[in-house]
Enzyme design. Structure first.
Site, short mmCIF file in Angstrom:
data_model
loop_
_atom_site.label_atom_id
_atom_site.label_comp_id
_atom_site.label_asym_id
_atom_site.label_seq_id
_atom_site.Cartn_x
_atom_site.Cartn_y
_atom_site.Cartn_z
CE LYS A 171 -1.54 3.09 -7.70
NZ LYS A 171 -0.31 3.58 -7.03
CG ASP A 210 1.32 0.44 -6.75
OD1 ASP A 210 2.06 0.22 -7.74
OD2 ASP A 210 1.12 1.58 -6.31
NE ARG A 243 6.25 4.81 0.37
CZ ARG A 243 5.82 4.36 -0.81
NH1 ARG A 243 6.20 3.16 -1.22
NH2 ARG A 243 5.05 5.09 -1.57
CB ALA A 274 -0.94 0.00 1.21
CB CYS A 306 5.29 3.50 -11.36
SG CYS A 306 6.42 3.33 -9.96
N GLY A 362 -0.63 4.84 0.69
CA GLY A 362 -2.06 4.64 0.67
C GLY A 362 -2.84 5.29 -0.44
CG ASP A 407 4.36 -0.69 2.08
OD1 ASP A 407 4.01 -0.74 0.89
OD2 ASP A 407 5.52 -0.38 2.44
#
Length: 413
Positions: free
Chosen positions: A240, A295, A263, A235, A346, A238, A258
């Site tokens: 998303k 992700d 984070r 996550a 990404c 957060g 996570d």
């Protein structure tokens, strides 16, 4: 600060960045916090020089046959047609005067054809992977990646409609417009004054979040519905999870996990601001989920417009480490879901994207790849964006967004 002092500051920041893992924008911000004498124009001028060098490091080093921060700054000035000797004059707080060797390098830059990795401004070891991933469009894609990213926002539908947020932002003086594809997205093309976005009443009251349009599209491909149970397995801060919560009308359950607790700690305050109450850090009941969003940690190559320093920090070893993490997260997701997995990065690299999906399907024949374009049509009622068919692949050149990859994997009946 004098023009020469700004250049010396840029050189010092580039030297220090070589020994730091901080994002360049955060590093520059912290550097200036310890140097209160610098005004806003000084900070902006130094930052622009640093990012100009980071975006074109390969070709600047090629031009003067030297990749030291001092040489890179000199080469960037020479490309702009500046008289470098007048700025490197040894004045107080400025860089020392040019040596004879430096004058010669500036007077006689290389004119032979640079290799592909120099033309494309990426590390040499990535040439074969980028050829495989981007094909004949490699140079066009990399040139688009060398530009400056837009600022994308997501209107939080739990608190306001997109048109209302657009009106607020325009009233505050921002040139805000809808993004082309994501139905709640807003784009700010002008960077001047954009730092004030996080001080607007619309942001402080939770009516929008910062999120690139490609990431918004990936969240929409989860096709999250009110009442579902969703696991956000990587996550981060957060973003998303908040987008999924808005899709679900804040009804159901999202469990956010996570590997980096620092984070993940940012999610609580963000959720409170957004009015989201359905996110937890553990499942209170059964262990399986309708969907798992992965992700995955990745090279970040799709975000090189925003963080050009990251391309020069990347190593072959790190890319291999990331692939192992991606495989592990996908296997965890398979155990946790009774329905679907949304795998996103990404990254531009096939080794982190299509190759990971193919390897997962080989390990898990009980899953199949769903058609992203069909999911998009069902979820949004609109035509799919460019780059979306079986999977979704976004790039600055094709979609005007960050580089992004999304695949939806569903368990066979």
């Amino acid at each position: 600060m004098t023009p020469s002092a700004r250049l010396q500051a840029a050189i010092e920041i580039l030297e220090a960045l070589a020994h730091s893992n901080k994002p360049a924008d955060r590093f520059i911000r912290d550097w200036f916090r310890a140097r209160r004498y610098a005004g806003a124009k000084d900070r902006a001028g130094v930052g622009e020089r640093v990012f100009a060098v980071l975006r074109r490091r390969a070709s600047l080093a090629w031009r003067v046959r030297d990749e030291s921060p001092r040489a890179l700054v000199m080469a960037s000035l020479a490309e702009e047609g500046c008289n470098v000797g007048e700025l490197f004059d040894g004045s107080k707080y400025g860089p020392p005067p040019l040596s004879d060797e430096e004058r010669a390098a500036l007077a006689h830059p290389r004119v032979d054809t640079p290799p592909l990795w120099v033309q494309g401004e990426f590390p040499e070891f990535l040439e074969e992977e980028l050829k495989k991933s981007l094909g004949t469009n490699l140079l066009e894609e990399m040139r688009a990646m060398s530009g400056r990213a837009t600022i994308d926002l997501r209107a939080n539908m739990l608190k306001a409609a997109r048109d209302d947020v657009l009106g607020e932002l325009r009233g505050d003086g921002f040139a805000a417009e809808p993004v082309p594809y994501a139905r709640h997205g807003i784009r700010i093309r002008e960077h001047t004054g954009a730092a004030a976005l996080s001080r607007t009443r619309a942001f402080l009251d939770g009516r929008f979040e910062f999120q690139d349009e490609a990431a918004q599209i990936a969240s929409l491909l989860c096709a999250a519905k009110p009442g579902e149970r969703i696991l956000d397995l990587a996550a981060g801060a957060g973003g998303k999870a908040l987008a999924l919560a808005a899709q679900m009308d804040n009804r159901g359950l999202i469990v956010a996990r996570d590997r980096d607790p620092a984070r993940l700690a940012q999610l609580g305050p963000r959720a409170a601001r957004a009015g989201v109450t359905m996110i937890r850090d553990a499942a209170p009941e059964e262990d399986t989920f309708d969907a798992v969003f992965v992700d995955a940690p990745c090279s970040g190559s799709g975000a090189w417009r925003r963080q050009p320093e990251q391309k020069w920090r990347l190593t072959p070893e790190r890319v291999r480490e990331l692939q192992a993490i991606q495989d592990q997260l996908l296997d965890e997701a398979a155990e946790a879901t009774r329905g679907r997995i949304v795998y996103a990065t990404c990254s531009l690299f096939a080794c982190e994207n299509e190759d990971r999906v193919a390897a997962f399907l080989a390990r898990h024949p009980d899953f199949r790849l769903a058609l992203a374009a069909e999911i998009w049509r069902d979820a949004t009622g609109s035509a799919p964006p460019p780059g979306m068919a079986e999977i979704f692949r976004a790039t600055p050149r094709t979609t005007g967004t960050d580089g992004f990859f999304t695949a939806v994997l569903t368990r066979r009946a």
